[in-house]
Scaffold this active site. Structure first.
Site, mmCIF file in Angstrom:
data_model
loop_
_atom_site.group_PDB
_atom_site.id
_atom_site.type_symbol
_atom_site.label_atom_id
_atom_site.label_comp_id
_atom_site.label_asym_id
_atom_site.label_seq_id
_atom_site.Cartn_x
_atom_site.Cartn_y
_atom_site.Cartn_z
ATOM 1 N NE ARG A 121 2.451 -14.924 -5.246
ATOM 2 C CZ ARG A 121 2.918 -14.012 -6.060
ATOM 3 N NH1 ARG A 121 4.058 -14.262 -6.460
ATOM 4 N NH2 ARG A 121 2.333 -12.595 -5.735
ATOM 5 N NE ARG A 165 -3.937 -14.258 -2.029
ATOM 6 C CZ ARG A 165 -3.375 -13.118 -2.311
ATOM 7 N NH1 ARG A 165 -3.646 -12.299 -1.547
ATOM 8 N NH2 ARG A 165 -2.395 -12.982 -2.858
ATOM 9 C CE LYS A 220 -4.680 -8.830 -6.008
ATOM 10 N NZ LYS A 220 -3.771 -9.578 -6.679
ATOM 11 N NE ARG A 243 5.825 -10.154 -3.194
ATOM 12 C CZ ARG A 243 4.384 -9.863 -3.414
ATOM 13 N NH1 ARG A 243 4.056 -8.915 -3.659
ATOM 14 N NH2 ARG A 243 3.711 -10.941 -3.304
HETATM 15 P P1 AMP Z 1 -0.076 -10.511 -2.175
HETATM 16 O O1 AMP Z 1 0.849 -9.436 -1.670
HETATM 17 O O2 AMP Z 1 -1.617 -10.069 -2.057
HETATM 18 O O3 AMP Z 1 0.140 -11.130 -3.359
HETATM 19 O O4 AMP Z 1 0.020 -11.591 -0.987
HETATM 20 C C1 AMP Z 1 1.279 -11.889 -1.010
HETATM 21 C C2 AMP Z 1 1.153 -13.413 0.314
HETATM 22 O O5 AMP Z 1 0.427 -12.872 1.465
HETATM 23 C C3 AMP Z 1 0.085 -14.572 -0.281
HETATM 24 O O6 AMP Z 1 0.910 -15.274 -1.202
HETATM 25 C C4 AMP Z 1 -0.197 -15.129 0.867
HETATM 26 O O7 AMP Z 1 0.876 -15.995 1.528
HETATM 27 C C5 AMP Z 1 -0.427 -14.059 1.898
HETATM 28 N N1 AMP Z 1 -1.610 -13.492 1.950
HETATM 29 C C6 AMP Z 1 -2.203 -12.111 1.402
HETATM 30 N N2 AMP Z 1 -3.359 -12.184 1.377
HETATM 31 C C7 AMP Z 1 -3.949 -13.012 2.025
HETATM 32 C C8 AMP Z 1 -5.204 -13.816 2.435
HETATM 33 N N3 AMP Z 1 -6.275 -13.037 2.294
HETATM 34 N N4 AMP Z 1 -5.438 -14.889 2.746
HETATM 35 C C9 AMP Z 1 -4.309 -15.844 3.207
HETATM 36 N N5 AMP Z 1 -2.878 -15.610 2.731
HETATM 37 C C10 AMP Z 1 -2.780 -14.102 2.283
#
Ligand code: AMP
Length: 213
Positions: free
Chosen positions: A171, A88, A13, A160
């Site tokens: 996840r 999400r 993404k 990460r």
């Molecule tokens: P990502 O970089 O999009 O994979 O997001 C990494 C982490 O950020 C996720 O595993 C959540 O802990 C948090 N996160 C990102 N976007 C959201 C969201 N829309 N709602 C809640 N937590 C989020």
């Protein structure tokens, strides 16, 4: 163009979002990036979000929704926006719909990047991210020229916390249980476009643009 990009962690993404945002001339709004910037800057929001990110759980909606609503008031969103990693869950999708309705700025499309779980695990466990510029590389599929050093800016590459194998599995289950239901939500609204996220990055970008025409 007001667009949402949805797909499991590791679908690419972030990479496609950077491309599509430039293509359509709209800001790329990644809630994950906003949380990571706050964690790095040791802000109050960062302190609150850190344990959720490290464990692969969602940050509470009360925090995330307000953060996104505020971000959507910035003038750079006038031509539109690309949301990456938000909404999400169905609660966030409903909240966003209310904000957009109030602003008279309806969504144009939702693009789902579809990918099998085996492929995700291969991708994420080898992913490395630059501490400085956020660029990503992969220890097998997209190696940096010098191990541990970002090709883009020379910054330090790291894994990460949530790309470690035990957190990836969690996840994926969070995605299946909480995020997948939003796909049906947007399908019902006639906004959903699905493309495969497997294969060549530039080919996926071409397919993404074609799907959004
Ligand atoms: P990502 O970089 O999009 O994979 O997001 C990494 C982490 O950020 C996720 O595993 C959540 O802990 C948090 N996160 C990102 N976007 C959201 C969201 N829309 N709602 C809640 N937590 C989020």
């Amino acid at each position: 163009m007001r667009l949402i990009l949805v797909g499991p962690p590791g679908a690419g993404k972030g990479t496609q979002a950077v491309f599509l945002a430039a293509h359509f001339g709209i800001p790329h709004i990644s809630t994950g990036d906003i949380f990571r910037a706050n964690i790095k800057g040791e802000t109050e929001l960062g302190k609150l979000a850190k344990s959720y990110l490290d464990s692969g759980n969602l940050v509470p909606d009360s925090v995330t929704n307000d953060m996104v609503r505020d971000r959507l008031t910035h003038v750079d969103t006038a031509p539109g926006f690309l949301l990456d990693g938000y909404p999400r869950n169905v609660g966030q999708a409903v909240f966003l719909a209310e904000v957009l309705l109030k602003n008279s700025t309806p969504l144009d499309a939702v693009l789902e990047l579809s990918i099998p779980n085996e492929e995700i695990i291969k991708r994420l466990s080898g992913r490395r991210v630059c501490r400085n510029c956020g660029a990503t590389s992969h220890v097998i599929f997209d190696k940096s020229k010098v191990e541990g050093v970002c090709d883009n800016c020379g910054g330090e590459l790291y894994q990460r916390e949530d790309d470690k194998e035990e957190v990836i599995a969690h996840r994926l289950s969070v995605y299946a249980e909480q995020t997948e239901p939003i796909i049906a939500f947007y399908r019902e609204l006639g906004l959903l476009n699905v493309i495969s996220a497997v294969g060549d990055v530039s080919e996926i970008s071409t397919n993404a643009v074609a799907a959004l025409k």
